[in-house]
Design an enzyme around this catalytic site. Structure first.
Site, PDB file in Angstrom:
ATOM      1  N   ASN A 197     -25.020  56.527  67.023  1.00 44.44           N
ATOM      2  CA  ASN A 197     -26.175  56.220  66.122  1.00 44.44           C
ATOM      3  C   ASN A 197     -26.182  54.434  65.767  1.00 44.44           C
ATOM      4  O   ASN A 197     -25.182  54.278  65.531  1.00 44.44           O
ATOM      5  CB  ASN A 197     -25.757  56.999  64.839  1.00 44.44           C
ATOM      6  CG  ASN A 197     -27.020  56.722  63.801  1.00 44.44           C
ATOM      7  OD1 ASN A 197     -27.461  55.824  63.481  1.00 44.44           O
ATOM      8  ND2 ASN A 197     -27.576  57.855  63.103  1.00 44.44           N
TER       9      ASN A 197
ATOM     10  N   HIS B 200     -26.940  51.615  61.780  1.00 43.08           N
ATOM     11  CA  HIS B 200     -26.626  50.640  60.948  1.00 43.08           C
ATOM     12  C   HIS B 200     -26.512  49.045  61.698  1.00 43.08           C
ATOM     13  O   HIS B 200     -26.241  48.071  61.096  1.00 43.08           O
ATOM     14  CB  HIS B 200     -25.368  51.006  60.258  1.00 43.08           C
ATOM     15  CG  HIS B 200     -25.574  52.218  59.624  1.00 43.08           C
ATOM     16  ND1 HIS B 200     -26.580  52.230  58.606  1.00 43.08           N
ATOM     17  CD2 HIS B 200     -25.391  53.465  59.446  1.00 43.08           C
ATOM     18  CE1 HIS B 200     -26.654  53.500  57.968  1.00 43.08           C
ATOM     19  NE2 HIS B 200     -25.631  54.064  58.291  1.00 43.08           N
TER      20      HIS B 200
ATOM     21  N   HIS C 273     -32.671  57.192  63.455  1.00 42.47           N
ATOM     22  CA  HIS C 273     -33.333  57.737  62.461  1.00 42.47           C
ATOM     23  C   HIS C 273     -34.503  57.038  62.238  1.00 42.47           C
ATOM     24  O   HIS C 273     -34.497  55.893  61.478  1.00 42.47           O
ATOM     25  CB  HIS C 273     -32.384  58.111  61.340  1.00 42.47           C
ATOM     26  CG  HIS C 273     -32.929  58.867  60.391  1.00 42.47           C
ATOM     27  ND1 HIS C 273     -32.196  59.364  59.358  1.00 42.47           N
ATOM     28  CD2 HIS C 273     -34.427  59.351  60.071  1.00 42.47           C
ATOM     29  CE1 HIS C 273     -32.814  60.090  58.350  1.00 42.47           C
ATOM     30  NE2 HIS C 273     -34.114  60.197  59.124  1.00 42.47           N
TER      31      HIS C 273
ATOM     32  N   ARG D 131     -36.974  56.537  59.687  1.00 40.84           N
ATOM     33  CA  ARG D 131     -37.075  56.998  58.226  1.00 40.84           C
ATOM     34  C   ARG D 131     -38.649  56.678  57.877  1.00 40.84           C
ATOM     35  O   ARG D 131     -39.123  55.889  58.498  1.00 40.84           O
ATOM     36  CB  ARG D 131     -36.247  56.512  57.460  1.00 40.84           C
ATOM     37  CG  ARG D 131     -34.781  56.941  57.575  1.00 40.84           C
ATOM     38  CD  ARG D 131     -33.953  56.180  56.434  1.00 40.84           C
ATOM     39  NE  ARG D 131     -32.467  57.140  56.095  1.00 40.84           N
ATOM     40  CZ  ARG D 131     -32.659  57.936  55.057  1.00 40.84           C
ATOM     41  NH1 ARG D 131     -33.539  58.253  54.419  1.00 40.84           N
ATOM     42  NH2 ARG D 131     -31.390  58.724  55.024  1.00 40.84           N
TER      43      ARG D 131
ATOM     44  N   ARG E 164     -36.537  51.780  56.682  1.00 41.03           N
ATOM     45  CA  ARG E 164     -35.481  50.927  55.979  1.00 41.03           C
ATOM     46  C   ARG E 164     -34.742  50.320  57.228  1.00 41.03           C
ATOM     47  O   ARG E 164     -34.020  49.185  56.906  1.00 41.03           O
ATOM     48  CB  ARG E 164     -34.728  51.731  55.111  1.00 41.03           C
ATOM     49  CG  ARG E 164     -33.673  52.399  55.562  1.00 41.03           C
ATOM     50  CD  ARG E 164     -32.909  52.860  54.432  1.00 41.03           C
ATOM     51  NE  ARG E 164     -33.551  53.899  53.539  1.00 41.03           N
ATOM     52  CZ  ARG E 164     -32.976  54.958  52.869  1.00 41.03           C
ATOM     53  NH1 ARG E 164     -31.613  55.145  52.840  1.00 41.03           N
ATOM     54  NH2 ARG E 164     -33.681  55.539  51.816  1.00 41.03           N
TER      55      ARG E 164
ATOM     56  N   GLU F 224     -33.577  61.269  65.062  1.00 40.01           N
ATOM     57  CA  GLU F 224     -33.479  62.080  63.828  1.00 40.01           C
ATOM     58  C   GLU F 224     -34.830  61.636  63.072  1.00 40.01           C
ATOM     59  O   GLU F 224     -35.328  60.645  63.046  1.00 40.01           O
ATOM     60  CB  GLU F 224     -32.552  61.584  63.057  1.00 40.01           C
ATOM     61  CG  GLU F 224     -31.094  62.202  63.771  1.00 40.01           C
ATOM     62  CD  GLU F 224     -29.949  61.320  63.014  1.00 40.01           C
ATOM     63  OE1 GLU F 224     -30.105  60.611  61.845  1.00 40.01           O
ATOM     64  OE2 GLU F 224     -28.786  61.348  63.185  1.00 40.01           O
TER      65      GLU F 224
ATOM     66  N   THR G  47     -28.245  60.533  54.773  1.00 44.19           N
ATOM     67  CA  THR G  47     -28.841  61.783  54.770  1.00 44.19           C
ATOM     68  C   THR G  47     -27.726  62.423  53.712  1.00 44.19           C
ATOM     69  O   THR G  47     -26.540  62.376  54.227  1.00 44.19           O
ATOM     70  CB  THR G  47     -29.018  62.217  56.074  1.00 44.19           C
ATOM     71  OG1 THR G  47     -29.466  61.463  57.045  1.00 44.19           O
ATOM     72  CG2 THR G  47     -29.614  63.781  55.752  1.00 44.19           C
TER      73      THR G  47
ATOM     74  N   GLU H 263     -26.830  70.905  64.411  1.00 41.81           N
ATOM     75  CA  GLU H 263     -25.787  69.639  64.245  1.00 41.81           C
ATOM     76  C   GLU H 263     -24.958  70.275  62.639  1.00 41.81           C
ATOM     77  O   GLU H 263     -25.859  70.218  61.939  1.00 41.81           O
ATOM     78  CB  GLU H 263     -26.342  68.509  64.159  1.00 41.81           C
ATOM     79  CG  GLU H 263     -25.356  67.366  63.851  1.00 41.81           C
ATOM     80  CD  GLU H 263     -25.847  65.910  63.790  1.00 41.81           C
ATOM     81  OE1 GLU H 263     -27.093  65.601  64.197  1.00 41.81           O
ATOM     82  OE2 GLU H 263     -25.246  65.340  63.030  1.00 41.81           O
TER      83      GLU H 263
ATOM     84  N   HIS I 198     -21.659  63.095  60.738  1.00 45.11           N
ATOM     85  CA  HIS I 198     -21.854  62.396  59.286  1.00 45.11           C
ATOM     86  C   HIS I 198     -20.450  62.077  58.822  1.00 45.11           C
ATOM     87  O   HIS I 198     -19.745  63.081  58.634  1.00 45.11           O
ATOM     88  CB  HIS I 198     -22.582  63.454  58.545  1.00 45.11           C
ATOM     89  CG  HIS I 198     -23.511  62.557  57.440  1.00 45.11           C
ATOM     90  ND1 HIS I 198     -22.888  61.814  56.355  1.00 45.11           N
ATOM     91  CD2 HIS I 198     -25.011  62.053  57.395  1.00 45.11           C
ATOM     92  CE1 HIS I 198     -23.920  61.178  55.785  1.00 45.11           C
ATOM     93  NE2 HIS I 198     -24.958  61.307  56.362  1.00 45.11           N
TER      94      HIS I 198
HETATM   95  N1  PXP Z   1     -26.078  63.029  61.884  1.00 48.35           N
HETATM   96  C1  PXP Z   1     -26.990  62.997  61.011  1.00 48.35           C
HETATM   97  C2  PXP Z   1     -28.140  63.889  61.142  1.00 48.35           C
HETATM   98  C3  PXP Z   1     -27.273  61.650  60.192  1.00 48.35           C
HETATM   99  O1  PXP Z   1     -28.392  61.575  59.426  1.00 48.35           O
HETATM  100  C4  PXP Z   1     -26.252  60.929  60.418  1.00 48.35           C
HETATM  101  C5  PXP Z   1     -26.439  59.228  59.627  1.00 48.35           C
HETATM  102  O2  PXP Z   1     -27.612  58.812  59.981  1.00 48.35           O
HETATM  103  C6  PXP Z   1     -25.098  60.850  61.309  1.00 48.35           C
HETATM  104  C7  PXP Z   1     -24.915  62.025  61.978  1.00 48.35           C
HETATM  105  C8  PXP Z   1     -24.063  59.830  61.418  1.00 48.35           C
HETATM  106  O3  PXP Z   1     -23.534  59.675  60.197  1.00 48.35           O
HETATM  107  P1  PXP Z   1     -22.669  58.379  60.061  1.00 48.35           P
HETATM  108  O4  PXP Z   1     -23.467  57.125  60.108  1.00 48.35           O
HETATM  109  O5  PXP Z   1     -21.730  58.603  59.022  1.00 48.35           O
HETATM  110  O6  PXP Z   1     -21.566  58.474  61.264  1.00 48.35           O
END
Ligand code: PXP
Length: 239
Positions: A7, A10, A43, A45, A49, A70, A101, A151, A191
């Protein structure tokens, strides 16, 4: 052998902190693929953001593995997905005030709504995953709504404050995994997973893919993106 999907939200968060054009999540996605990631996640959003429409479009054009978008199950964003055509959409709950999330989708509370979104996406050949808490009833309703994948939300497990709490929360994940397996759903998890707490998942080989962002980006700041991705692949590849 489990897959890692990275992902890149960030990376965009750091860019947005300065309001300029670097670091670029599109470049990070390319590096993640070069390091062996088998999917890229972002994602979009409603408040944009971090990831924005330009990022999503360029990720679609440039990544060579699988793009997992996402998003909330709202018409405006479903319309964007139908135009961009990611390989996979993960439906997540979305609240403006949350930092990330916070919980899984409450599919049971509104199955018709989710079934309609699934139908629109699947009619265009897009696979659909539901991000849900480790609850067998949510798993069952997800299957009834037509989800291809679930998931499992690992955030509560990741926030455990003791080993016994982690073991008990992991037990709930294992029960949800069994329920999904019985229903022939594909299973992902994510997550809050990091280089330490992910190790327990060796016990659940039914999980095919891990969706991990923050811990990889955090390590990448110190050791570089490719190395951070490779080190996570080393951990999950033998699960
Ligand atoms: N899965 C989903 C559905 C999420 O919303 C997120 C966070 O964006 C993640 C996985 C990844 O989480 P993390 O950034 O804590 O690894």
């Amino acid at each position: 052998m489990a897959r890692l999907a990275v992902n890149v939200d960030h990376v965009a968060t750091v860019r947005q902190a300065r309001g300029i054009d670097e670091p670029d999540p599109v470049l990070a996605a390319g590096l993640a693929e070069l390091a062996g990631a088998e999917g890229i996640i972002c994602h979009l959003r409603e408040d944009r953001r971090h990831i924005n429409d330009r990022d999503l479009r360029l990720l679609r054009e440039t990544i060579k593995t699988r793009l997992n978008m996402e998003m909330a199950a709202v018409d405006e964003v479903v319309d964007i997905a139908l135009t961009v055509r990611p390989d996979l959409v993960t439906l997540v709950p979305e609240k403006r005030e949350e930092l990330t999330t916070e919980g899984g989708l409450d599919v049971k509370a509104n199955p018709d709504h989710y079934e309609k979104a699934v139908k629109r996406l699947k009619d265009k050949g897009i696979q659909v995953s539901f991000f849900i808490d480790p609850d067998p009833d949510q798993v069952k309703t997800s299957a009834q709504c037509g989800a291809d994948i679930i998931e499992i939300h690992t955030g509560h497990y990741a926030e455990s404050r003791s080993d016994s709490e982690a073991a008990s929360r992991f037990g709930r994940i294992a029960t949800a995994v069994e329920a999904a397996e019985d229903l022939h759903l594909k299973i992902s998890a994510g997550h809050g997973l990091n280089y330490i707490n992910v190790k327990r998942f060796r016990a659940l080989p039914q999980i095919e893919e891990y969706s991990i962002g923050h811990s990889i980006v955090a390590r990448a700041v110190l050791v570089g993106f490719e190395r951070a991705v490779r080190e996570m692949i080393e951990l999950v590849k033998d699960f």
